[in-house]
Design a protein around this motif. Structure first.
Motif, PDB file in Angstrom:
ATOM      1  N   LYS A  48       0.831  -1.208   0.000  1.00 37.04           N
ATOM      2  CA  LYS A  48       0.000   0.000   0.000  1.00 37.04           C
ATOM      3  C   LYS A  48       0.862   1.252   0.000  1.00 37.04           C
ATOM      4  O   LYS A  48       0.576   2.216  -0.706  1.00 37.04           O
ATOM      5  CB  LYS A  48      -0.925   0.005   1.220  1.00 37.04           C
ATOM      6  CG  LYS A  48      -2.057  -0.975   1.132  1.00 37.04           C
ATOM      7  CD  LYS A  48      -2.920  -0.927   2.374  1.00 37.04           C
ATOM      8  CE  LYS A  48      -4.013  -1.973   2.333  1.00 37.04           C
ATOM      9  NZ  LYS A  48      -4.827  -1.972   3.555  1.00 37.04           N
TER      10      LYS A  48
ATOM     11  N   LYS B 150       2.336   1.750  -3.505  1.00 39.33           N
ATOM     12  CA  LYS B 150       1.341   2.267  -4.442  1.00 39.33           C
ATOM     13  C   LYS B 150       1.048   3.737  -4.173  1.00 39.33           C
ATOM     14  O   LYS B 150       0.881   4.528  -5.104  1.00 39.33           O
ATOM     15  CB  LYS B 150       0.047   1.450  -4.354  1.00 39.33           C
ATOM     16  CG  LYS B 150       0.157   0.082  -4.973  1.00 39.33           C
ATOM     17  CD  LYS B 150      -1.155  -0.652  -4.904  1.00 39.33           C
ATOM     18  CE  LYS B 150      -1.082  -2.003  -5.541  1.00 39.33           C
ATOM     19  NZ  LYS B 150      -2.372  -2.709  -5.463  1.00 39.33           N
ATOM     20  N   LYS B 151       0.986   4.117  -2.890  1.00 41.49           N
ATOM     21  CA  LYS B 151       0.742   5.511  -2.542  1.00 41.49           C
ATOM     22  C   LYS B 151       1.893   6.384  -3.018  1.00 41.49           C
ATOM     23  O   LYS B 151       1.686   7.474  -3.529  1.00 41.49           O
ATOM     24  CB  LYS B 151       0.574   5.642  -1.031  1.00 41.49           C
ATOM     25  CG  LYS B 151       0.245   7.027  -0.574  1.00 41.49           C
ATOM     26  CD  LYS B 151       0.073   7.084   0.930  1.00 41.49           C
ATOM     27  CE  LYS B 151      -0.186   8.508   1.383  1.00 41.49           C
ATOM     28  NZ  LYS B 151      -0.270   8.611   2.836  1.00 41.49           N
TER      29      LYS B 151
END
Length: 72
Positions: free
Chosen positions: A37, A40-41
Motif C-alpha cells: 500500500k 502504491k501511494k
C-alpha cells in the motif's frame, strides 16, 4: 518423481506453521500488505507532482538570483 502431490504440500504447510506459528505468519502478511500500500501511494504521489515550468533566464525557486548574491 518430480511432481508434488497434495500430501507433499500439506506436510510442508504443517511444518511451516509449526516453525513460525500462526501469529508470525499473519503479522508478516500484514507487513507485506502495508508495504505494498505504501509503495502504491508513493507511485500515485509521484504522478500527481507537476514539473516546474521555467522560462529561460529566470532562476528556479531553490536557486538564488544574481541580485540576491551580490552585496553592496
Amino acid at each position: 518423481m518430480g511432481s508434488f502431490s497434495i500430501w507433499h504440500i500439506l506436510i510442508v504447510a504443517v511444518v511451516v506453521i509449526l516453525l513460525f506459528g500462526r501469529g508470525k505468519i499473519s503479522d508478516l502478511m500484514g507487513d507485506v500488505a502495508k508495504g505494498i500500500k505504501s509503495f502504491k501511494k508513493g507511485l500515485a504521489e509521484d504522478d500527481d507532482v507537476k514539473p516546474i515550468e521555467n522560462k529561460p533566464g529566470t532562476p528556479l525557486p531553490t536557486q538564488k538570483s544574481e541580485d540576491q548574491t551580490k552585496t553592496g
